[in-house]
Design a protein around this motif. Sequence first.
Motif, short mmCIF file in Angstrom:
data_model
loop_
_atom_site.label_atom_id
_atom_site.label_comp_id
_atom_site.label_asym_id
_atom_site.label_seq_id
_atom_site.Cartn_x
_atom_site.Cartn_y
_atom_site.Cartn_z
N ASN A 162 0.80 -1.23 0.00
CA ASN A 162 0.00 0.00 0.00
C ASN A 162 0.83 1.27 0.00
O ASN A 162 0.35 2.34 0.41
N ASN A 163 2.06 1.20 -0.47
CA ASN A 163 2.88 2.40 -0.56
C ASN A 163 2.47 3.24 -1.76
O ASN A 163 1.86 2.75 -2.72
N SER A 164 2.89 4.51 -1.73
CA SER A 164 2.64 5.37 -2.88
C SER A 164 3.83 6.28 -3.10
O SER A 164 4.54 6.65 -2.16
N SER A 165 4.05 6.63 -4.37
CA SER A 165 5.14 7.53 -4.72
C SER A 165 4.71 8.39 -5.88
O SER A 165 4.05 7.93 -6.80
N ASN A 166 5.09 9.66 -5.83
CA ASN A 166 4.82 10.58 -6.92
C ASN A 166 6.16 11.17 -7.34
O ASN A 166 6.74 11.98 -6.62
N ASN A 167 6.65 10.75 -8.47
CA ASN A 167 8.00 11.13 -8.88
C ASN A 167 8.07 11.21 -10.39
O ASN A 167 7.56 10.35 -11.09
N GLN A 168 8.69 12.26 -10.93
CA GLN A 168 8.82 12.39 -12.37
C GLN A 168 10.27 12.28 -12.82
O GLN A 168 10.60 12.61 -13.96
N HIS A 169 11.15 11.81 -11.95
CA HIS A 169 12.56 11.76 -12.27
C HIS A 169 13.06 10.31 -12.28
O HIS A 169 12.41 9.40 -11.76
N VAL A 170 14.24 10.11 -12.84
CA VAL A 170 14.82 8.77 -12.97
C VAL A 170 15.15 8.20 -11.59
O VAL A 170 15.66 8.90 -10.71
N ILE A 171 14.83 6.91 -11.42
CA ILE A 171 15.18 6.18 -10.21
C ILE A 171 16.05 5.00 -10.61
O ILE A 171 15.65 4.19 -11.45
N VAL A 172 17.23 4.89 -10.01
CA VAL A 172 18.14 3.79 -10.31
C VAL A 172 18.49 3.09 -9.00
O VAL A 172 18.87 3.74 -8.02
N ALA A 173 18.37 1.76 -8.98
CA ALA A 173 18.87 0.95 -7.88
C ALA A 173 19.91 0.00 -8.45
O ALA A 173 19.70 -0.60 -9.51
N LYS A 174 21.03 -0.13 -7.76
CA LYS A 174 22.07 -1.02 -8.25
C LYS A 174 21.60 -2.46 -8.27
O LYS A 174 21.92 -3.22 -9.19
N ASN A 175 20.83 -2.85 -7.24
CA ASN A 175 20.36 -4.23 -7.13
C ASN A 175 18.84 -4.30 -7.30
O ASN A 175 18.27 -3.49 -8.01
N ASP A 176 18.19 -5.25 -6.64
CA ASP A 176 16.78 -5.54 -6.89
C ASP A 176 15.86 -4.37 -6.55
O ASP A 176 16.10 -3.63 -5.59
#
Length: 440
Positions: free
Chosen positions: A327-341
Amino acid sequence: MFSIKKLVRREKGASLAIALIFLAIGAIMIPPLLLLIGSGLEQGEAIENRTDTLYSSDAGVEWVINILKTGGEGVTDSYGLAGLPNAESTSRTYNLSGLNGSAVKVKLIYHDAHDAGSYYEVVSTATLNGKSMTTNAALRYQPSGGSVFDNAITALDGNIILNNNAAVLNGNIIANGNITLENNASVDGDALVSTTHYISDIRNGIEGTKTINGTLTFTSIDTEIYKTEAQIAKNGTTSSTINLSNNATSTRNGPLHVLGNIILSNNSKLTINGALYIEGYVSLGNNSELIVNGPMYVNKYLYADNNSTMQFGGTTYINGTLTLGNNNSSNNQHVIVAKNDITINNNSTFNLQTAPLIISEQGDIDIRNNAKIGGYLYAPNGNITLENNTSLTGAAAALNITMANNATIDYNVNGLNDLPGGGGTSATLEILAWEYNTRE
């Protein structure tokens, strides 16, 4: 005795004699010359007509090449059927007019040669003044998949599997491996796999063309630039660990360099006005809220517990895993990078309005039950999984991609040209045969 010799010697009537001689010669030669000229005119007209019909029949093949490049968009055959022939409807006939004054009939036939790849047979017949010329051609049009987001799903070096009732809307799927549709899975567009692989679609859930051909190559996305953008607060004001207790609220000004961790307990809220650099990890408790009005770099991982919310105002790079609870929420218009999973759990909503680029550099992206995502998912070294009842508005590219029960991808290219790896798909056209046949 009167003779021509005497006449000539006297120079009387010499011109008349000569004229009579040439008149006799002309009388003998002119009729054949006139016949020859007439025959030449007829032959010239015939050659001109033949040339016009030849050009017109060739123009029919060129017209087919053009509609192959556009995917048959806006084209209907003589029976009103839209688009190109495919595995289910293998033949279409089109009537063209206004080509060098000729009437042109184009028959386009789709052939599925399995491991050898599919191709199109073209029979283009032009008719002018009762004479016909036919151009027979065989064409193979091979999209290269040059961009990772030119299709709804792109398997970079593996398989695409759609299970029970999974659906791809408004887009094509492409794989450097196999494509398998099981139990009522469906694809609105086309399907393409590289040579030596297969498309398994027992229930004919793929509405468009199925193609097996070629070696697919894709552009890659350089994520180093995002890491650099996210680290701009490294030289900012330093702070120790930020630890908010239950129901606490705090606002900090950036650029801020946190030497430890950021920990938000239940129902707490942290706002960073500017860029943020974190040496440790970020942990959000239930119902907590994190707002970062600028780029953010996390050196370890980011974990958000149930019902938490996040809002990022710039590029985000996580040097570890990104996990969102239920039930999380996020409002983002920019790049998201995670190195892993990257894991987005049940019933979460993520960037539904803005559809940013979401990348796992070395791991997998797992979207779990009933989650709703807006974005372009990219896992160049891992897999993407959409589980039961999840929905993605955007596109997905990974080594392998699996969609489980009732999962959907709605291909949305809004803003695609602004994304790296976006742009037009390149393609290769092979002319397998091109020959002529004249008919009276």
